[in-house]
Design a protein around this motif. Structure first.
Motif, mmCIF file in Angstrom:
data_model
loop_
_atom_site.group_PDB
_atom_site.id
_atom_site.type_symbol
_atom_site.label_atom_id
_atom_site.label_comp_id
_atom_site.label_asym_id
_atom_site.label_seq_id
_atom_site.Cartn_x
_atom_site.Cartn_y
_atom_site.Cartn_z
ATOM 1 N N ARG A 1 0.837 -1.213 0.000
ATOM 2 C CA ARG A 1 0.000 0.000 0.000
ATOM 3 C C ARG A 1 0.869 1.259 0.000
ATOM 4 N N ILE A 2 1.923 1.250 0.801
ATOM 5 C CA ILE A 2 2.841 2.389 0.850
ATOM 6 C C ILE A 2 3.514 2.577 -0.510
ATOM 7 N N LEU A 3 3.991 1.490 -1.091
ATOM 8 C CA LEU A 3 4.679 1.587 -2.384
ATOM 9 C C LEU A 3 3.731 2.001 -3.510
ATOM 10 N N TRP A 4 2.470 1.576 -3.458
ATOM 11 C CA TRP A 4 1.511 2.026 -4.469
ATOM 12 C C TRP A 4 1.287 3.523 -4.341
ATOM 13 N N GLN A 5 1.335 4.056 -3.122
ATOM 14 C CA GLN A 5 1.162 5.494 -2.911
ATOM 15 C C GLN A 5 2.413 6.270 -3.320
ATOM 16 N N LEU A 6 3.583 5.774 -2.882
ATOM 17 C CA LEU A 6 4.838 6.492 -3.126
ATOM 18 C C LEU A 6 5.365 6.333 -4.546
ATOM 19 N N GLY A 7 5.147 5.175 -5.116
ATOM 20 C CA GLY A 7 5.855 4.803 -6.340
ATOM 21 C C GLY A 7 7.161 4.143 -5.919
ATOM 22 N N PRO A 8 8.039 3.854 -6.856
ATOM 23 C CA PRO A 8 9.303 3.196 -6.513
ATOM 24 C C PRO A 8 10.031 3.952 -5.404
ATOM 25 N N ALA A 9 10.528 3.202 -4.404
ATOM 26 C CA ALA A 9 11.126 3.843 -3.236
ATOM 27 C C ALA A 9 12.182 2.945 -2.605
ATOM 28 N N THR A 10 13.079 3.582 -1.867
ATOM 29 C CA THR A 10 14.090 2.845 -1.106
ATOM 30 C C THR A 10 13.465 2.342 0.196
ATOM 31 N N ALA A 11 14.165 1.443 0.865
ATOM 32 C CA ALA A 11 13.694 0.928 2.143
ATOM 33 C C ALA A 11 13.546 2.073 3.150
ATOM 34 N N ARG A 12 14.454 3.016 3.136
ATOM 35 C CA ARG A 12 14.387 4.161 4.052
ATOM 36 C C ARG A 12 13.127 4.979 3.790
ATOM 37 N N GLN A 13 12.801 5.225 2.527
ATOM 38 C CA GLN A 13 11.606 5.998 2.187
ATOM 39 C C GLN A 13 10.334 5.264 2.627
ATOM 40 N N VAL A 14 10.319 3.951 2.446
ATOM 41 C CA VAL A 14 9.169 3.154 2.875
ATOM 42 C C VAL A 14 9.048 3.211 4.399
ATOM 43 N N HIS A 15 10.166 3.048 5.085
ATOM 44 C CA HIS A 15 10.152 3.113 6.553
ATOM 45 C C HIS A 15 9.649 4.470 7.031
ATOM 46 N N ASP A 16 10.156 5.547 6.437
ATOM 47 C CA ASP A 16 9.720 6.891 6.832
ATOM 48 C C ASP A 16 8.215 7.067 6.614
ATOM 49 N N ALA A 17 7.682 6.496 5.544
ATOM 50 C CA ALA A 17 6.261 6.651 5.225
ATOM 51 C C ALA A 17 5.363 5.861 6.171
ATOM 52 N N ILE A 18 5.847 4.737 6.677
ATOM 53 C CA ILE A 18 5.014 3.882 7.524
ATOM 54 C C ILE A 18 5.265 4.099 9.022
ATOM 55 N N ALA A 19 6.319 4.826 9.365
ATOM 56 C CA ALA A 19 6.743 4.971 10.762
ATOM 57 C C ALA A 19 5.659 5.549 11.669
ATOM 58 N N ALA A 20 4.866 6.496 11.194
ATOM 59 C CA ALA A 20 3.848 7.121 12.040
ATOM 60 C C ALA A 20 2.761 6.126 12.442
ATOM 61 N N GLU A 21 2.356 5.262 11.509
ATOM 62 C CA GLU A 21 1.287 4.312 11.843
ATOM 63 C C GLU A 21 1.803 3.001 12.408
ATOM 64 N N ARG A 22 3.065 2.688 12.168
ATOM 65 C CA ARG A 22 3.650 1.438 12.678
ATOM 66 C C ARG A 22 5.029 1.708 13.288
ATOM 67 N N PRO A 23 5.082 2.373 14.453
ATOM 68 C CA PRO A 23 6.377 2.677 15.065
ATOM 69 C C PRO A 23 7.142 1.429 15.495
ATOM 70 N N ASP A 24 6.471 0.280 15.575
ATOM 71 C CA ASP A 24 7.130 -0.967 15.950
ATOM 72 C C ASP A 24 8.017 -1.520 14.836
ATOM 73 N N LEU A 25 7.841 -1.044 13.602
ATOM 74 C CA LEU A 25 8.660 -1.525 12.487
ATOM 75 C C LEU A 25 9.946 -0.718 12.395
ATOM 76 N N THR A 26 11.059 -1.354 12.662
ATOM 77 C CA THR A 26 12.346 -0.677 12.531
ATOM 78 C C THR A 26 12.738 -0.624 11.063
#
Length: 127
Positions: free
Chosen positions: A18-43
């Motif tokens: 879902r994050i990647l469909w919203q962002l488009g192609p992204a690095t792991a860091r970009q995906v982490h930054d995008a999901i961090a607010a809703e899933r702080p448990d994911l390092t």
């Protein structure tokens, strides 16, 4: 020979898709930054590992031309959703799309969404 069935993502994998469909192609860091607010448990390390596993399963494609690999969904969102809904219809509703729709309308659709669906079915609005 029929085309192979695409792999079925887990709940966590669907979140990352879902994050990647919203962002488009992204690095792991970009995906982490995008999901961090809703899933702080994911390092960041967990996100990277999930992305690597998803690539191995064929859920993602990976561009390795840069130092930081860039991940993208292997399927468009609508294709993945269609496959998942088809499987749900087959498994939970004995192949009846009507039964799925009726179940969804009974408890998972707001009054506004019902009105929009009715307008589409009546031909008043384009989907």
């Amino acid at each position: 020979m029929p085309s192979p069935t695409p792999p079925k993502p887990t709940a966590s994998e669907l979140e990352l898709l879902r994050i990647l469909w919203q962002l488009g192609p992204a690095t792991a860091r970009q995906v982490h930054d995008a999901i961090a607010a809703e899933r702080p448990d994911l390092t960041a390390a967990t996100v990277l590992r999930l992305l690597q596993l998803m690539h191995g399963k064929g859920l993602l494609v990976r561009d390795e031309s840069l130092r930081a690999h860039v991940y993208a969904p292997a399927q468009p969102q609508d294709a993945m959703q269609t496959n998942l809904v088809s499987e749900l219809i087959h498994k939970a509703f004995s192949g009846s799309g009507k039964a799925l729709i009726l179940a969804a309308l009974r408890g998972h659709v707001s009054a506004g969404e019902r009105a929009e669906i009715k307008a589409i079915l009546d031909g008043d609005k384009a989907p």
